[in-house]
Write a protein that holds these residues in place. Structure first.
Motif, PDB file in Angstrom:
ATOM      1  N   PHE A  52       1.846  -5.088  -5.293  1.00  0.00           N
ATOM      2  CA  PHE A  52       0.742  -5.526  -4.782  1.00  0.00           C
ATOM      3  C   PHE A  52      -0.485  -5.303  -5.437  1.00  0.00           C
ATOM      4  CE2 PHE A  52       4.035  -4.055  -1.484  1.00  0.00           C
ATOM      5  CZ  PHE A  52       4.160  -5.284  -0.904  1.00  0.00           C
ATOM      6  N   TRP A  53      -0.436  -5.545  -6.658  1.00  0.00           N
ATOM      7  CA  TRP A  53      -1.597  -5.316  -7.691  1.00  0.00           C
ATOM      8  C   TRP A  53      -2.477  -6.472  -8.210  1.00  0.00           C
ATOM      9  CZ3 TRP A  53      -0.910  -7.594 -12.197  1.00  0.00           C
ATOM     10  CH2 TRP A  53       0.495  -8.013 -12.742  1.00  0.00           C
TER      11      TRP A  53
ATOM     12  N   TRP B 218       0.166 -11.161   0.011  1.00  0.00           N
ATOM     13  CA  TRP B 218       0.931  -9.848   0.212  1.00  0.00           C
ATOM     14  C   TRP B 218       1.566  -9.817   1.497  1.00  0.00           C
ATOM     15  CZ3 TRP B 218      -1.484  -6.681   3.881  1.00  0.00           C
ATOM     16  CH2 TRP B 218      -2.561  -7.227   4.282  1.00  0.00           C
ATOM     17  N   LYS B 219       1.027 -10.146   2.609  1.00  0.00           N
ATOM     18  CA  LYS B 219       1.463 -10.037   3.868  1.00  0.00           C
ATOM     19  C   LYS B 219       3.143 -10.164   4.081  1.00  0.00           C
ATOM     20  CE  LYS B 219      -3.024 -10.304   6.465  1.00  0.00           C
ATOM     21  NZ  LYS B 219      -3.990 -10.834   7.333  1.00  0.00           N
TER      22      LYS B 219
ATOM     23  N   ASP C  24      -6.007  -2.023   2.394  1.00  0.00           N
ATOM     24  CA  ASP C  24      -5.254  -2.798   3.237  1.00  0.00           C
ATOM     25  C   ASP C  24      -3.923  -2.974   3.234  1.00  0.00           C
ATOM     26  OD1 ASP C  24      -8.013  -3.461   4.082  1.00  0.00           O
ATOM     27  OD2 ASP C  24      -7.889  -5.330   2.791  1.00  0.00           O
ATOM     28  N   VAL C  25      -3.365  -3.063   2.076  1.00  0.00           N
ATOM     29  CA  VAL C  25      -1.749  -3.153   2.061  1.00  0.00           C
ATOM     30  C   VAL C  25      -1.250  -1.956   2.310  1.00  0.00           C
ATOM     31  CG1 VAL C  25       0.093  -3.369   0.202  1.00  0.00           C
ATOM     32  CG2 VAL C  25      -1.862  -4.787  -0.038  1.00  0.00           C
ATOM     33  N   CYS C  26      -1.728  -0.601   1.934  1.00  0.00           N
ATOM     34  CA  CYS C  26      -1.092   0.706   2.418  1.00  0.00           C
ATOM     35  C   CYS C  26      -0.997   0.777   4.020  1.00  0.00           C
ATOM     36  CB  CYS C  26      -1.872   1.679   1.864  1.00  0.00           C
ATOM     37  SG  CYS C  26      -1.786   2.027   0.212  1.00  0.00           S
TER      38      CYS C  26
ATOM     39  N   ILE D 144       2.454   2.853  -2.848  1.00  0.00           N
ATOM     40  CA  ILE D 144       2.225   1.648  -3.818  1.00  0.00           C
ATOM     41  C   ILE D 144       1.432   2.011  -5.151  1.00  0.00           C
ATOM     42  CG2 ILE D 144       1.894   0.280  -1.540  1.00  0.00           C
ATOM     43  CD1 ILE D 144      -1.065  -0.362  -2.396  1.00  0.00           C
ATOM     44  N   HIS D 145       1.431   1.186  -6.179  1.00  0.00           N
ATOM     45  CA  HIS D 145       0.699   1.056  -7.230  1.00  0.00           C
ATOM     46  C   HIS D 145      -0.362   0.190  -6.785  1.00  0.00           C
ATOM     47  CE1 HIS D 145      -0.975   1.407 -10.913  1.00  0.00           C
ATOM     48  NE2 HIS D 145       0.088   1.998 -11.651  1.00  0.00           N
ATOM     49  N   GLY D 146      -1.684   0.968  -6.725  1.00  0.00           N
ATOM     50  CA  GLY D 146      -2.748  -0.171  -6.405  1.00  0.00           C
ATOM     51  C   GLY D 146      -3.102  -1.172  -7.435  1.00  0.00           C
TER      52      GLY D 146
END
Length: 272
Positions: free
Chosen positions: A34-35, A45-46, A94-96, A65-67
């Motif tokens: 997700f970077w 990413w959803k 947002d992903v987190c 996650i790795h941002g």
């Protein structure tokens, strides 16, 4: 003595292959899917978030996650670039939040150039602190409200005390330290930085995350543990003395070498 449980950095596509290994000890997991700006800007990413949640149903480990990181400099002198970096941090959060992740890894702003040149300037470090607060500050505040830790990973850092002082300057439980063992070993070889276990000692109770990879003190190898020249017994001895419980994450160039790394750590009595 109970040996520390080791986790791994994986892509969402790797989860089926390592699902049983993750579940057997509820190992910590860092997802590295997700970077990219292309993914974050389009919200593509959803779908992988939904797949990850499906694969991890019933798992009780700590998820991070790795941002975003490519080309992103918290301390850029260019105000427009800093605005983009700040935007990417919010997209990572947002992903987190969608994943239920509680940690996001981001990259230190200190460079090899800084290591050799900052002391020429009266305000060298102050300038990095100021711009990093401006860029990362809103994300740290949001992370605190959401129960997420942002962890600042050493990249080219030759002096671990600089990065620690930067994190301490935020005075927030939502910003802590990460150590990449291979990056520290590179700095030890190239910049005359201290050895990896000294980075651990410097971080102390602020250490919340560790990338475990082996290297040769010349490049960012991400080799299987035991293949390079890092003094692993010293590293794990330092980790064992911490008043902290950092996530210990295998971050290997070849993820198929996770079993070999685990076998080496288990044989040396360092991890399980």
């Amino acid at each position: 003595m109970t040996l520390p449980v080791i986790g791994a950095a994986l892509g969402v596509g790797d989860l089926p292959a390592y699902r049983d290994w993750l579940f057997e000890k509820d190992r910590d997991l860092e997802l590295q899917s997700f970077w990219s700006a292309e993914m974050l800007n389009t919200e593509s990413w959803k779908d992988p978030v939904a797949e990850a949640r499906r694969q991890l149903d019933g798992w009780a480990g700590r998820l991070g996650i790795h941002g975003p990181f490519w080309g992103l400099d918290f301390a850029s002198f260019d105000i427009d670039i800093r605005a983009i970096v700040a935007k990417r941090m919010m997209q990572g959060l947002d992903v987190c939040e969608a994943l239920g992740a509680t940690q996001m890894v981001v990259h230190s702003p200190f460079s090899t150039w800084d290591h050799y040149n900052l002391d020429m300037y009266d305000d060298g470090r102050a300038r990095i602190f100021e711009t990093t607060h401006e860029t990362l500050g809103p994300a740290v505040k949001r992370a605190a409200d959401a129960g997420i830790e942002i962890v600042l990973e050493n990249i080219e850092d030759g002096n671990p005390a600089d990065r620690k002082a930067l994190v301490e300057s935020f005075a927030s439980d939502a910003l802590k330290l990460s150590i990449d063992t291979g990056h520290a070993h590179y700095a030890h070889g190239i910049c005359n930085a201290p050895p990896v276990d000294y980075y651990v000692k410097s971080a102390g109770s602020l250490l919340a995350h560790v990338h475990l990879q082996d290297a040769d003190a010349h490049a960012d190898r991400h080799w299987s543990i035991g293949r390079g020249s890092i003094h692993w017994h010293a590293v794990f001895e330092a980790l064992g003395k911490l008043d902290a419980n950092p996530r210990l994450i295998l971050e290997l160039k070849n993820r198929a070498e996770i079993p070999a790394s685990m076998a080496w750590l288990e044989a040396e009595g360092l991890g399980q």
